[in-house]
Scaffold this motif. Structure first.
Motif, PDB file in Angstrom:
ATOM      1  N   PHE A 215      -3.155   8.947   0.021  1.00 40.62           N
ATOM      2  CA  PHE A 215      -4.170   8.284   0.835  1.00 40.62           C
ATOM      3  C   PHE A 215      -5.191   7.576  -0.054  1.00 40.62           C
ATOM      4  N   ASN A 216      -5.785   6.502   0.502  1.00 39.34           N
ATOM      5  CA  ASN A 216      -6.790   5.734  -0.224  1.00 39.34           C
ATOM      6  C   ASN A 216      -7.905   5.272   0.705  1.00 39.34           C
ATOM      7  N   GLU A 217      -9.097   5.175   0.130  1.00 38.24           N
ATOM      8  CA  GLU A 217     -10.133   4.309   0.675  1.00 38.24           C
ATOM      9  C   GLU A 217     -10.018   2.980  -0.062  1.00 38.24           C
ATOM     10  N   VAL A 218     -10.152   1.883   0.660  1.00 39.45           N
ATOM     11  CA  VAL A 218     -10.117   0.562   0.038  1.00 39.45           C
ATOM     12  C   VAL A 218     -11.366  -0.194   0.470  1.00 39.45           C
ATOM     13  N   PHE A 219     -12.109  -0.717  -0.500  1.00 40.87           N
ATOM     14  CA  PHE A 219     -13.344  -1.441  -0.227  1.00 40.87           C
ATOM     15  C   PHE A 219     -13.163  -2.913  -0.604  1.00 40.87           C
ATOM     16  N   PHE A 220     -13.682  -3.787   0.234  1.00 41.68           N
ATOM     17  CA  PHE A 220     -13.629  -5.230   0.000  1.00 41.68           C
ATOM     18  C   PHE A 220     -15.065  -5.741  -0.113  1.00 41.68           C
ATOM     19  N   ASN A 221     -15.391  -6.292  -1.273  1.00 39.42           N
ATOM     20  CA  ASN A 221     -16.737  -6.801  -1.527  1.00 39.42           C
ATOM     21  C   ASN A 221     -16.650  -8.275  -1.935  1.00 39.42           C
ATOM     22  N   ASP A 222     -16.883  -9.161  -0.953  1.00 41.86           N
ATOM     23  CA  ASP A 222     -16.808 -10.610  -1.188  1.00 41.86           C
ATOM     24  C   ASP A 222     -15.469 -11.007  -1.822  1.00 41.86           C
ATOM     25  N   VAL A 223     -14.411 -10.499  -1.254  1.00 40.73           N
ATOM     26  CA  VAL A 223     -13.062 -10.786  -1.754  1.00 40.73           C
ATOM     27  C   VAL A 223     -12.605 -12.129  -1.212  1.00 40.73           C
ATOM     28  N   ARG A 224     -12.238 -13.036  -2.099  1.00 38.34           N
ATOM     29  CA  ARG A 224     -11.823 -14.384  -1.691  1.00 38.34           C
ATOM     30  C   ARG A 224     -10.294 -14.441  -1.600  1.00 38.34           C
ATOM     31  N   VAL A 225      -9.811 -14.825  -0.403  1.00 41.60           N
ATOM     32  CA  VAL A 225      -8.379 -14.848  -0.125  1.00 41.60           C
ATOM     33  C   VAL A 225      -7.994 -16.240   0.340  1.00 41.60           C
ATOM     34  N   PRO A 226      -7.012 -16.904  -0.308  1.00 40.49           N
ATOM     35  CA  PRO A 226      -6.619 -18.256   0.108  1.00 40.49           C
ATOM     36  C   PRO A 226      -6.137 -18.283   1.555  1.00 40.49           C
ATOM     37  N   VAL A 227      -6.401 -19.394   2.242  1.00 43.10           N
ATOM     38  CA  VAL A 227      -6.010 -19.497   3.650  1.00 43.10           C
ATOM     39  C   VAL A 227      -4.494 -19.441   3.808  1.00 43.10           C
ATOM     40  N   GLU A 228      -3.741 -19.812   2.766  1.00 42.10           N
ATOM     41  CA  GLU A 228      -2.281 -19.750   2.891  1.00 42.10           C
ATOM     42  C   GLU A 228      -1.769 -18.318   2.941  1.00 42.10           C
ATOM     43  N   ASN A 229      -2.657 -17.342   2.729  1.00 41.72           N
ATOM     44  CA  ASN A 229      -2.262 -15.942   2.813  1.00 41.72           C
ATOM     45  C   ASN A 229      -2.437 -15.358   4.209  1.00 41.72           C
ATOM     46  N   VAL A 230      -2.798 -16.195   5.182  1.00 42.51           N
ATOM     47  CA  VAL A 230      -2.871 -15.737   6.570  1.00 42.51           C
ATOM     48  C   VAL A 230      -1.453 -15.586   7.112  1.00 42.51           C
ATOM     49  N   VAL A 231      -1.160 -14.435   7.692  1.00 44.74           N
ATOM     50  CA  VAL A 231       0.155 -14.176   8.289  1.00 44.74           C
ATOM     51  C   VAL A 231       0.048 -14.421   9.793  1.00 44.74           C
ATOM     52  N   GLY A 232       0.883 -15.313  10.301  1.00 42.51           N
ATOM     53  CA  GLY A 232       0.773 -15.681  11.705  1.00 42.51           C
ATOM     54  C   GLY A 232      -0.401 -16.627  11.906  1.00 42.51           C
ATOM     55  N   GLU A 233      -0.939 -16.660  13.113  1.00 44.79           N
ATOM     56  CA  GLU A 233      -2.041 -17.564  13.431  1.00 44.79           C
ATOM     57  C   GLU A 233      -3.379 -16.861  13.267  1.00 44.79           C
ATOM     58  N   VAL A 234      -4.391 -17.648  12.872  1.00 44.69           N
ATOM     59  CA  VAL A 234      -5.744 -17.125  12.800  1.00 44.69           C
ATOM     60  C   VAL A 234      -6.180 -16.674  14.193  1.00 44.69           C
ATOM     61  N   ASN A 235      -6.806 -15.511  14.258  1.00 45.89           N
ATOM     62  CA  ASN A 235      -7.296 -14.889  15.500  1.00 45.89           C
ATOM     63  C   ASN A 235      -6.173 -14.397  16.419  1.00 45.89           C
ATOM     64  N   LYS A 236      -4.930 -14.431  15.939  1.00 46.93           N
ATOM     65  CA  LYS A 236      -3.808 -13.934  16.748  1.00 46.93           C
ATOM     66  C   LYS A 236      -3.132 -12.745  16.060  1.00 46.93           C
ATOM     67  N   GLY A 237      -3.925 -11.981  15.318  1.00 45.09           N
ATOM     68  CA  GLY A 237      -3.355 -10.878  14.552  1.00 45.09           C
ATOM     69  C   GLY A 237      -2.893  -9.700  15.384  1.00 45.09           C
ATOM     70  N   TRP A 238      -3.343  -9.624  16.643  1.00 43.08           N
ATOM     71  CA  TRP A 238      -2.909  -8.492  17.469  1.00 43.08           C
ATOM     72  C   TRP A 238      -1.402  -8.527  17.697  1.00 43.08           C
ATOM     73  N   GLN A 239      -0.841  -9.742  17.809  1.00 40.12           N
ATOM     74  CA  GLN A 239       0.608  -9.855  17.962  1.00 40.12           C
ATOM     75  C   GLN A 239       1.321  -9.340  16.713  1.00 40.12           C
ATOM     76  N   VAL A 240       0.757  -9.593  15.545  1.00 44.06           N
ATOM     77  CA  VAL A 240       1.354  -9.083  14.312  1.00 44.06           C
ATOM     78  C   VAL A 240       1.249  -7.560  14.274  1.00 44.06           C
ATOM     79  N   ALA A 241       0.111  -7.029  14.730  1.00 45.45           N
ATOM     80  CA  ALA A 241      -0.083  -5.577  14.729  1.00 45.45           C
ATOM     81  C   ALA A 241       0.941  -4.882  15.610  1.00 45.45           C
ATOM     82  N   THR A 242       1.126  -5.373  16.819  1.00 45.51           N
ATOM     83  CA  THR A 242       2.096  -4.743  17.717  1.00 45.51           C
ATOM     84  C   THR A 242       3.513  -4.929  17.199  1.00 45.51           C
TER      85      THR A 242
END
Length: 391
Positions: A215-242
């Motif tokens: 198990f881990n705790e993971v902390f994100f502090n101003d982490v910059r992630v390129p937009v090409e790393n979005v999986v699926g559509e922006v704001n449509k992540g619930w479909q990816v989760a299910t």
């Protein structure tokens, strides 16, 4: 009811058995155990790549992603043969079963090539960043934020229970990109390399295995992630989760049936109450396999039954937990002691190899949580099977 398979499925099984006989690593070659669910020793990486290159890693996948376009029945006998030998096809299970599978379903061609194929070939490993301190079973309550800044998202927040994160190369991370959207909307999914500045991973032990840091705790502090790393559509992540959890649950009942069978085999009933409980568990095991076979047959006909998967998940996980509880009760105080074993080490007997009944019981709770909690499964069954109102 036909409880046997057609000749094409048995031919497929025979080919896989022959492959295992030829390529399976032996104990001398497999001299290092994995230290977490995202740590894959070099011998295990070689084993995973051999499976990938021969189309036996995930047979349902197309050949370019480690498979051979196998049918659901062929996939079942593949898992059945792995189970018979107690073999792991990967020591990064969430990487294969959830993350790579989600990328193949929702990712771009570039993401499939850059991330999914490399995870499947064990060139890199992956962990799943879903749960948060205030959003465990209720994923829609997540608060980790990602704000668009030019061609990057800036991520701030925290994840927890992130299995193997300290050994993983990339995290499939669920974040909130629209804070004013309804609860199940405004969620996006990002691939975040763990060496990105601002990512901090802190492993911690579990109560049943103090020396086991997964198990881990993971902390994100101003982490910059390129937009090409979005999986699926922006704001449509619930479909990816299910979809992610769906990948995890498709044949999950088979693993529960195997674990239940192991527990029943080790159960030592003493009193009449123990024998009554033992008989009930044997019936549960038989019911689980018959219901699983029925669901498998329906899926082979192209019929999808989400409610049936919920019934199997609920029955399987809670039967395993009940079996461990009854066995612990039958053992009494001896159930708290590690058994003495002279069994030889093999690379596959990592689970319950020398665990006390107490540890086996405590570990069983993971099954009633992961892949959708028992409470969630009961809600699905109530609404979709029994037709009860939502409120």
């Amino acid at each position: 009811m036909q409880l046997t398979f057609d000749s094409d499925v048995e031919t497929f099984r025979a080919e896989f058995v022959a492959f295992l006989d030829e390529h399976l690593p032996d104990a001398a070659e497999a001299d290092e155990r994995p230290r977490s669910s995202a740590h894959v020793p070099e011998w295990a990486r070689r084993w995973q790549r051999v499976q990938f290159d021969n189309g036996w890693l995930l047979p349902g996948n197309p050949p370019e992603f480690g498979g051979r376009n196998a049918t659901i029945l062929q996939q079942y006998v593949h898992l059945e043969e792995l189970s018979k030998r107690r073999i792991y096809h990967s020591f990064n299970p969430q990487g294969l079963g959830i993350i790579a599978a989600s990328l193949l379903s929702f990712g771009t061609e570039e993401q499939k090539s850059r991330w999914a194929a490399r995870i499947l070939r064990a060139e890199i490993t992956a962990a799943l960043g879903m749960s948060e301190p205030g959003a465990g079973s209720d994923l829609a309550g997540l608060r980790t934020r990602a704000v668009l800044d030019g061609d990057h998202f800036v991520v701030n927040g925290q994840k927890v229970w992130t299995s193997g994160a300290h050994d993983a190369d990339v995290l499939l991370t669920f974040v909130r990109t629209d804070p004013v959207a309804p609860k199940h909307q405004g969620i996006s999914v990002l691939l975040i390399p763990t060496d990105t500045p601002g990512v901090t991973r802190r492993p911690f032990p579990s109560v049943c295995a103090p020396d086991d840091l997964d198990f881990n705790e993971v902390f994100f502090n101003d982490v910059r992630v390129p937009v090409e790393n979005v999986v699926g559509e922006v704001n449509k992540g619930w479909q990816v989760a299910t979809g992610s959890l769906g990948h995890e649950r498709t044949l999950l009942w088979l693993s529960f049936a195997d674990r239940l069978g192991d527990l029943i085999e080790d159960f030592r009933p003493v009193t009449q109450l123990d024998r009554d409980r033992y008989a009930t568990l044997v019936m549960d095991a038989q019911a689980l396999r018959l219901l699983g076979s029925r669901a498998l047959a329906r899926e082979a006909r192209g019929e999808q039954d989400v409610a049936a998967l919920s019934v199997l998940k609920l029955l399987g996980s809670e039967s395993v937990q009940t079996a461990a509880e009854h066995a612990l009760s039958a053992e009494g105080e001896d159930g708290l002691v590690h058994p003495t074993t002279t069994a030889p080490y093999t690379p596959w007997n990592l689970d319950n190899f020398s665990s006390s009944w107490f540890e086996r019981y405590v570990r069983s709770f993971a099954g009633t949580i992961a892949g959708g909690t028992s409470e969630i499964q009961r809600t699905i069954i109530a609404e979709r099977v029994l037709g009860l109102p939502r409120h």
